[in-house]
Design a protein around this motif. Structure first.
Motif, PDB file in Angstrom:
ATOM      1  N   CYS A   8      42.123  42.326  43.583  1.00  0.00           N
ATOM      2  CA  CYS A   8      43.646  42.003  42.719  1.00  0.00           C
ATOM      3  C   CYS A   8      43.597  40.931  42.578  1.00  0.00           C
ATOM      4  CB  CYS A   8      43.940  42.363  44.086  1.00  0.00           C
ATOM      5  SG  CYS A   8      44.020  44.233  45.018  1.00  0.00           S
ATOM      6  N   CYS A  11      44.428  42.478  52.226  1.00  0.00           N
ATOM      7  CA  CYS A  11      44.563  42.031  50.952  1.00  0.00           C
ATOM      8  C   CYS A  11      46.955  42.113  51.141  1.00  0.00           C
ATOM      9  CB  CYS A  11      44.019  43.259  50.488  1.00  0.00           C
ATOM     10  SG  CYS A  11      44.835  43.072  48.312  1.00  0.00           S
ATOM     11  N   CYS A  26      46.682  45.302  47.901  1.00  0.00           N
ATOM     12  CA  CYS A  26      46.261  47.307  48.120  1.00  0.00           C
ATOM     13  C   CYS A  26      46.418  47.443  49.570  1.00  0.00           C
ATOM     14  CB  CYS A  26      44.643  46.852  47.315  1.00  0.00           C
ATOM     15  SG  CYS A  26      43.637  45.935  48.247  1.00  0.00           S
ATOM     16  N   VAL A  51      43.320  46.204  51.643  1.00  0.00           N
ATOM     17  CA  VAL A  51      42.706  46.285  52.482  1.00  0.00           C
ATOM     18  C   VAL A  51      42.243  45.485  53.634  1.00  0.00           C
ATOM     19  CG1 VAL A  51      41.903  45.286  50.370  1.00  0.00           C
ATOM     20  CG2 VAL A  51      39.905  46.954  51.482  1.00  0.00           C
ATOM     21  N   CYS A 101      42.361  40.850  48.401  1.00  0.00           N
ATOM     22  CA  CYS A 101      40.851  40.686  47.672  1.00  0.00           C
ATOM     23  C   CYS A 101      40.674  40.633  46.703  1.00  0.00           C
ATOM     24  CB  CYS A 101      40.720  42.604  47.874  1.00  0.00           C
ATOM     25  SG  CYS A 101      41.863  43.205  46.473  1.00  0.00           S
TER      26      CYS A 101
HETATM   27 ZN   LIG Z   1      43.194  44.328  46.880  1.00  0.00          ZN
END
Ligand SMILES: [Zn+2]
Length: 255
Positions: free
Chosen positions: A182, A154, A157, A159, A179
């Motif tokens: 977000c 992502c 963030c 991930v 993601c």
């Molecule tokens: Zn994210």
């Protein structure tokens, strides 16, 4: 007049005068060229069978000073898309060739683009199913242009996106994947239809590793194929700023 002998992919042809053709072709070593094939529309032309889009040819041509058009003296088919046995392969050949024509610059050598075209042709000729070949081709074309958004993590963030059950959202500007958390409600609303499931992300990861001739071993469900296709079409519209003629043709064929 300098004479060049090389390998090339035919991208498209136009009629010229009574019996000739203008041929647009991507050479392995000297980029895209535009040239005249004299007599190519005559029945027993020496170019017979060699000028179909996406044919890989051995070609000889002359460059003329102060002239944009080269003169083809010889072209012989080395691998033809007509070898493809799957009915949907032939309907895609024009699409692949048109995309390469849009993105290849005249006289700008691009061996990686050339390799993408020839390996795509070989995969079709060897009977690899067309949908994974098409998604692979679009993915690599966009990557070679440097416009495929990073799809591993992502953008906001960090991930890992293929571990997210909801997959990845393409942000409306088309430059990053995030993601779903977000992407937020606005992103989800605008980005509808441009998300990639974990299976789609795994297909992309595999496409980064295998040659197109081996795509028959990479799973691609019809639903996942459609997801990838809609993301790729969105990216191409964004970066080409137009819709290709062959994209419309493919869509009409499906109806
Ligand atoms: Zn994210």
């Amino acid at each position: 007049m300098p004479l060049y002998k090389t390998e090339a992919l035919i991208l498209r042809t136009y009629k010229l005068g009574e019996a000739d053709r203008i041929v647009v072709f991507l050479t392995r070593d000297r980029g895209k060229k535009r040239g005249v094939a004299n007599g190519a529309r005559r029945p027993r032309s020496r170019f017979a069978g060699a000028l179909e889009p996406l044919t890989r040819v051995g070609v000889t041509y002359y460059e003329r000073e102060q002239r944009d058009l080269v003169r083809l003296s010889y072209a012989e088919s080395q691998c033809s898309p007509l070898l493809a046995t799957r009915p949907d392969a032939l309907s895609h050949v024009g699409y692949f060739a048109e995309l390469m024509d849009e993105w290849a610059q005249e006289g700008d050598p691009n061996e990686r683009l050339y390799r993408l075209g020839t390996s795509t042709l070989e995969a079709l000729a060897e009977g690899v199913p067309t949908p994974p070949v098409a998604r692979y081709f679009e993915y690599w074309l966009l990557r070679l242009q440097g416009v495929y958004p990073p799809h591993v993590a992502c953008h906001r963030c960090g991930v890992a996106l293929d571990g997210e059950p909801a997959g990845a959202c393409l942000e409306p500007g088309g430059h990053v994947f995030t993601c779903h958390g977000c992407a937020g409600s606005a992103g989800r609303e605008e980005g509808r239809g441009v998300t990639l499931s974990p299976e789609a992300l795994r297909f992309l990861a595999a496409s980064g590793r295998v040659a197109p001739q081996r795509l028959g071993t990479v799973p691609l469900l019809p639903r996942v194929d459609r997801e990838l296709e809609s993301v790729h079409q969105a990216l191409m519209r964004l970066h080409l700023e137009k819709e290709l003629r062959s994209t419309r043709v493919l869509r009409d064929l499906r109806r």
